[in-house]
Design a protein around this motif. Sequence first.
Motif, PDB file in Angstrom:
ATOM      1  N   ASP A  14       2.608 -16.515  -1.946  1.00 20.91           N
ATOM      2  CA  ASP A  14       3.201 -15.202  -1.778  1.00 20.91           C
ATOM      3  C   ASP A  14       4.672 -15.346  -2.169  1.00 20.91           C
ATOM      4  O   ASP A  14       5.207 -16.457  -2.233  1.00 20.91           O
ATOM      5  CB  ASP A  14       3.056 -14.756  -0.325  1.00 20.91           C
ATOM      6  N   GLY A  54       1.148  -2.798   0.247  1.00 20.01           N
ATOM      7  CA  GLY A  54       1.761  -2.091  -0.868  1.00 20.01           C
ATOM      8  C   GLY A  54       2.728  -1.033  -0.353  1.00 20.01           C
ATOM      9  O   GLY A  54       2.745  -0.685   0.837  1.00 20.01           O
ATOM     10  N   THR A 114       2.080 -11.196  -5.447  1.00 24.22           N
ATOM     11  CA  THR A 114       2.813 -10.366  -4.498  1.00 24.22           C
ATOM     12  C   THR A 114       2.433  -8.902  -4.590  1.00 24.22           C
ATOM     13  O   THR A 114       2.200  -8.383  -5.686  1.00 24.22           O
ATOM     14  CB  THR A 114       4.335 -10.517  -4.714  1.00 24.22           C
ATOM     15  N   SER A 115       2.386  -8.241  -3.425  1.00 23.04           N
ATOM     16  CA  SER A 115       2.164  -6.795  -3.384  1.00 23.04           C
ATOM     17  C   SER A 115       3.466  -6.016  -3.523  1.00 23.04           C
ATOM     18  O   SER A 115       3.457  -4.784  -3.475  1.00 23.04           O
ATOM     19  CB  SER A 115       1.486  -6.395  -2.063  1.00 23.04           C
ATOM     20  N   ASN A 117       6.434  -3.919  -4.774  1.00 22.92           N
ATOM     21  CA  ASN A 117       6.556  -2.942  -5.856  1.00 22.92           C
ATOM     22  C   ASN A 117       7.181  -3.616  -7.081  1.00 22.92           C
ATOM     23  O   ASN A 117       8.206  -4.296  -6.953  1.00 22.92           O
ATOM     24  CB  ASN A 117       7.425  -1.788  -5.379  1.00 22.92           C
ATOM     25  N   THR A 140       1.298  -9.326  -9.960  1.00 24.79           N
ATOM     26  CA  THR A 140       1.693  -8.202  -9.122  1.00 24.79           C
ATOM     27  C   THR A 140       0.641  -7.102  -9.174  1.00 24.79           C
ATOM     28  O   THR A 140      -0.267  -7.126 -10.013  1.00 24.79           O
ATOM     29  CB  THR A 140       3.041  -7.610  -9.587  1.00 24.79           C
ATOM     30  N   THR A 141       0.814  -6.128  -8.302  1.00 23.85           N
ATOM     31  CA  THR A 141      -0.078  -4.969  -8.322  1.00 23.85           C
ATOM     32  C   THR A 141       0.245  -4.040  -9.481  1.00 23.85           C
ATOM     33  O   THR A 141      -0.460  -3.056  -9.703  1.00 23.85           O
ATOM     34  CB  THR A 141       0.028  -4.195  -6.993  1.00 23.85           C
ATOM     35  N   ALA A 147      -3.529  -3.858  -3.776  1.00 23.49           N
ATOM     36  CA  ALA A 147      -2.617  -4.644  -2.957  1.00 23.49           C
ATOM     37  C   ALA A 147      -3.354  -5.286  -1.782  1.00 23.49           C
ATOM     38  O   ALA A 147      -4.464  -4.882  -1.419  1.00 23.49           O
ATOM     39  CB  ALA A 147      -1.482  -3.753  -2.440  1.00 23.49           C
ATOM     40  N   LYS A 148      -2.730  -6.296  -1.185  1.00 21.91           N
ATOM     41  CA  LYS A 148      -3.251  -6.889   0.048  1.00 21.91           C
ATOM     42  C   LYS A 148      -3.252  -5.801   1.137  1.00 21.91           C
ATOM     43  O   LYS A 148      -2.419  -4.908   1.097  1.00 21.91           O
ATOM     44  CB  LYS A 148      -2.346  -8.050   0.475  1.00 21.91           C
ATOM     45  N   LEU A 153      -5.937  -9.079  -5.530  1.00 23.99           N
ATOM     46  CA  LEU A 153      -4.784  -9.713  -6.172  1.00 23.99           C
ATOM     47  C   LEU A 153      -4.970 -11.226  -6.261  1.00 23.99           C
ATOM     48  O   LEU A 153      -4.703 -11.842  -7.303  1.00 23.99           O
ATOM     49  CB  LEU A 153      -3.512  -9.372  -5.402  1.00 23.99           C
ATOM     50  N   THR A 176      -1.370  -9.663   6.971  1.00 28.40           N
ATOM     51  CA  THR A 176      -1.987  -8.953   5.844  1.00 28.40           C
ATOM     52  C   THR A 176      -2.370  -9.911   4.728  1.00 28.40           C
ATOM     53  O   THR A 176      -3.473  -9.837   4.166  1.00 28.40           O
ATOM     54  CB  THR A 176      -1.020  -7.888   5.308  1.00 28.40           C
TER      55      THR A 176
END
Length: 237
Positions: A14, A54, A114-115, A117, A140-141, A147-148, A153, A176
């Motif tokens: 992460d 997210g 990573t979630s 932004n 990334t998302t 997202a998680k 992901l 999460t």
Amino acid sequence: MTVAATEASVVIFDVEGVILDTEPTWDEAQEILLARRGRTYDRSSVKHLITGLGDVQAISVIVDHYELDEDPFKLASERREIMRELLGRGVRYIPGAWEFITTAATSTDICAATSMNPQLLGAALAGSDLQARFPGPVFTTGTGVAAKPAPDLFLHAAAELGATPEDCLIIEDSPTGIAAARAAGMRCVALCTTHERRRLLQADLVFERWAEVPRPAGRRRTGDRSRTPNGTCPKSK
């Protein structure tokens, strides 16, 4: 148990709270956002519910918790603007992260997922040298992946590296993220950098700090990972 839990040919990190010390910045952003509405940010009751989510997911939790009668999308946009300004001050690294990353990269494939932004990730990258230093792709998302706590992901990152879930070790700091790792069928090590140990017990192993985490026992699956389809860090803005 410790060795078995850390055997892996791919280590997936992460970013926030594991590599970059952005969580205090998020706390400050939440304080500012809620203060504008006459509310007081209660970290102990909210933080563990939103870390790793997210953008809009996290804001939706805040809206429900504080009974805010506002559009979550507009609130998420406002919080992003606050965060971009705060991240412009620079971002520090979690102590010990780079020593672990450097060692892990000598024997395993590594990447980050990573979630965060993508625009805010760009701001964090601009406030650090992560993009230049990290020896692997950052997923990334922004690629359209959920997202998680959805496992998507992590599964996407593993697939891009040609790995199975059994090959992977996830390093997380939030309930999460741990839930996402478990849903993906991957082993997970948790760090108490953001939350207290009792909130991280669903991980295979929990450590207070990076210095305690055993180096992964495994071997690299591939050679050059400079090609990172759908996973390259977004350009800093």
